[in-house]
Scaffold this motif. Sequence first.
Motif, PDB file in Angstrom:
ATOM      1  N   SER A 182       0.841  -1.198   0.000  1.00  0.00           N
ATOM      2  CA  SER A 182       0.000   0.000   0.000  1.00  0.00           C
ATOM      3  C   SER A 182       0.878   1.251   0.000  1.00  0.00           C
ATOM      4  O   SER A 182       2.093   1.191   0.181  1.00  0.00           O
ATOM      5  CB  SER A 182      -0.913   0.011   1.230  1.00  0.00           C
ATOM      6  OG  SER A 182      -0.140   0.065   2.418  1.00  0.00           O
ATOM      7  N   THR A 183       0.238   2.402  -0.170  1.00  0.00           N
ATOM      8  CA  THR A 183       0.949   3.678  -0.320  1.00  0.00           C
ATOM      9  C   THR A 183       1.894   3.956   0.843  1.00  0.00           C
ATOM     10  O   THR A 183       3.045   4.358   0.641  1.00  0.00           O
ATOM     11  CB  THR A 183      -0.060   4.830  -0.443  1.00  0.00           C
ATOM     12  OG1 THR A 183      -1.017   4.525  -1.464  1.00  0.00           O
ATOM     13  CG2 THR A 183       0.650   6.133  -0.783  1.00  0.00           C
ATOM     14  N   LEU A 186       5.537   2.162   0.748  1.00  0.00           N
ATOM     15  CA  LEU A 186       6.435   2.217  -0.404  1.00  0.00           C
ATOM     16  C   LEU A 186       7.873   2.521  -0.002  1.00  0.00           C
ATOM     17  O   LEU A 186       8.820   1.894  -0.500  1.00  0.00           O
ATOM     18  CB  LEU A 186       5.933   3.259  -1.404  1.00  0.00           C
ATOM     19  CG  LEU A 186       4.580   2.964  -2.064  1.00  0.00           C
ATOM     20  CD1 LEU A 186       4.164   4.126  -2.952  1.00  0.00           C
ATOM     21  CD2 LEU A 186       4.640   1.673  -2.874  1.00  0.00           C
ATOM     22  N   ASP A 199       2.158   0.271  -5.909  1.00  0.00           N
ATOM     23  CA  ASP A 199       1.117   0.622  -4.947  1.00  0.00           C
ATOM     24  C   ASP A 199      -0.181  -0.040  -5.406  1.00  0.00           C
ATOM     25  O   ASP A 199      -0.790   0.379  -6.390  1.00  0.00           O
ATOM     26  CB  ASP A 199       0.967   2.142  -4.895  1.00  0.00           C
ATOM     27  CG  ASP A 199      -0.040   2.592  -3.856  1.00  0.00           C
ATOM     28  OD1 ASP A 199      -0.817   1.755  -3.360  1.00  0.00           O
ATOM     29  OD2 ASP A 199      -0.063   3.813  -3.550  1.00  0.00           O
ATOM     30  N   THR A 201      -3.045   0.104  -4.277  1.00  0.00           N
ATOM     31  CA  THR A 201      -4.239   0.943  -4.196  1.00  0.00           C
ATOM     32  C   THR A 201      -4.417   1.790  -5.456  1.00  0.00           C
ATOM     33  O   THR A 201      -5.484   2.376  -5.669  1.00  0.00           O
ATOM     34  CB  THR A 201      -4.189   1.875  -2.974  1.00  0.00           C
ATOM     35  OG1 THR A 201      -3.151   2.853  -3.149  1.00  0.00           O
ATOM     36  CG2 THR A 201      -3.921   1.088  -1.700  1.00  0.00           C
ATOM     37  N   LYS A 202      -3.374   1.862  -6.281  1.00  0.00           N
ATOM     38  CA  LYS A 202      -3.428   2.693  -7.480  1.00  0.00           C
ATOM     39  C   LYS A 202      -3.323   1.901  -8.774  1.00  0.00           C
ATOM     40  O   LYS A 202      -3.756   2.367  -9.829  1.00  0.00           O
ATOM     41  CB  LYS A 202      -2.313   3.743  -7.436  1.00  0.00           C
ATOM     42  CG  LYS A 202      -2.451   4.723  -6.284  1.00  0.00           C
ATOM     43  CD  LYS A 202      -1.316   5.740  -6.287  1.00  0.00           C
ATOM     44  CE  LYS A 202      -1.489   6.735  -5.147  1.00  0.00           C
ATOM     45  NZ  LYS A 202      -0.381   7.734  -5.104  1.00  0.00           N
TER      46      LYS A 202
END
Length: 322
Positions: A182-183, A186, A199, A201-202
């Motif tokens: 997740s962000t 990183l 990431d 989530t992206k």
Amino acid sequence: MKAIVYNKYGSPDVLNLTEVDKPIPEDNEVLVKIHASSLNYGNLVLLKGEPFLARFAFGLLKPKYTIPGGDIAGRVEAVGKNVTQFQPGQEVFGDLSTSGWGSFAEYVSVPENALALKPENLTFEEAAAVPMAAVTALQGLRNKGKIQAGQKVLINGASGGVGSFAVQIAKSFGAEVTGVCSTRNLEILRSLGADHVIDYTKEDFTEKGQKYDLILAVNGHHPITAYKRSLKANGTFIHVGGSGAQLFQTMTLGPWFSLSGKKKMSSLLQRQNQNDLILMKELLEVGKVKPVIDKTFKISEIKEAFKYFEQGHAQGKIVITF
């Protein structure tokens, strides 16, 4: 001595700190005064009795092992007359998952092959974060994955306990490592040496078109077909953690995919191994691997530690101290 005891499966609320008899080592056992332990996925399995199949090993109706906990770091207090590898006063760490568990206590008596000398450059808390998670990562990458220098390796769930070790171990083998997290994690992966970070989530790595020689799935909910799509022609997928549906697919469809093509897909059941633990000690002492610790809880806070662990967002390991 004080120990965490439970007599029925359930939530962390079934765990109780109580007084029990201090163990006496058998002829081939080592008595260790425990300074620290840590949490792993196996601890949740023991606590809840889930998945149900695990109960055939851990007790069908109630827990077979009433003091949970697998990882330990501590000091040898006494040894049985047949013990040859250790002596009182030495600092050790180890994995109790094949010798009765029991690390959430002040003392434990275990066979000597469950232990190794503690890395000299690590504290007890740091050493306790290592055994089960690091050996799981090692066995997944080396034993199952047959990792080679120069390969493109992806670690899904790279910021957790097993994942953070897997990134570093893969780098120590000379692989080009991509970590998925997740962000907020990183930068942790970059600090551990990951060559690339994604990431989740992206972006979905299974939709990017990038192919990998080896994928180690430590977390996530992707179907096995998505992982298969992300493998090179001779690639290997190893499942060590993730959703129950993903594990079921790996166990049922993985053998079929492996037989019907060149891609290999399987799951890993980590096994305690003293030689692997000694190898991790060497990697830790030369600085190629380091434990990542999210939070430390006192043994009296074990319920809070489990509840935090259940959320599934820990950065590295959760350590329990005495």
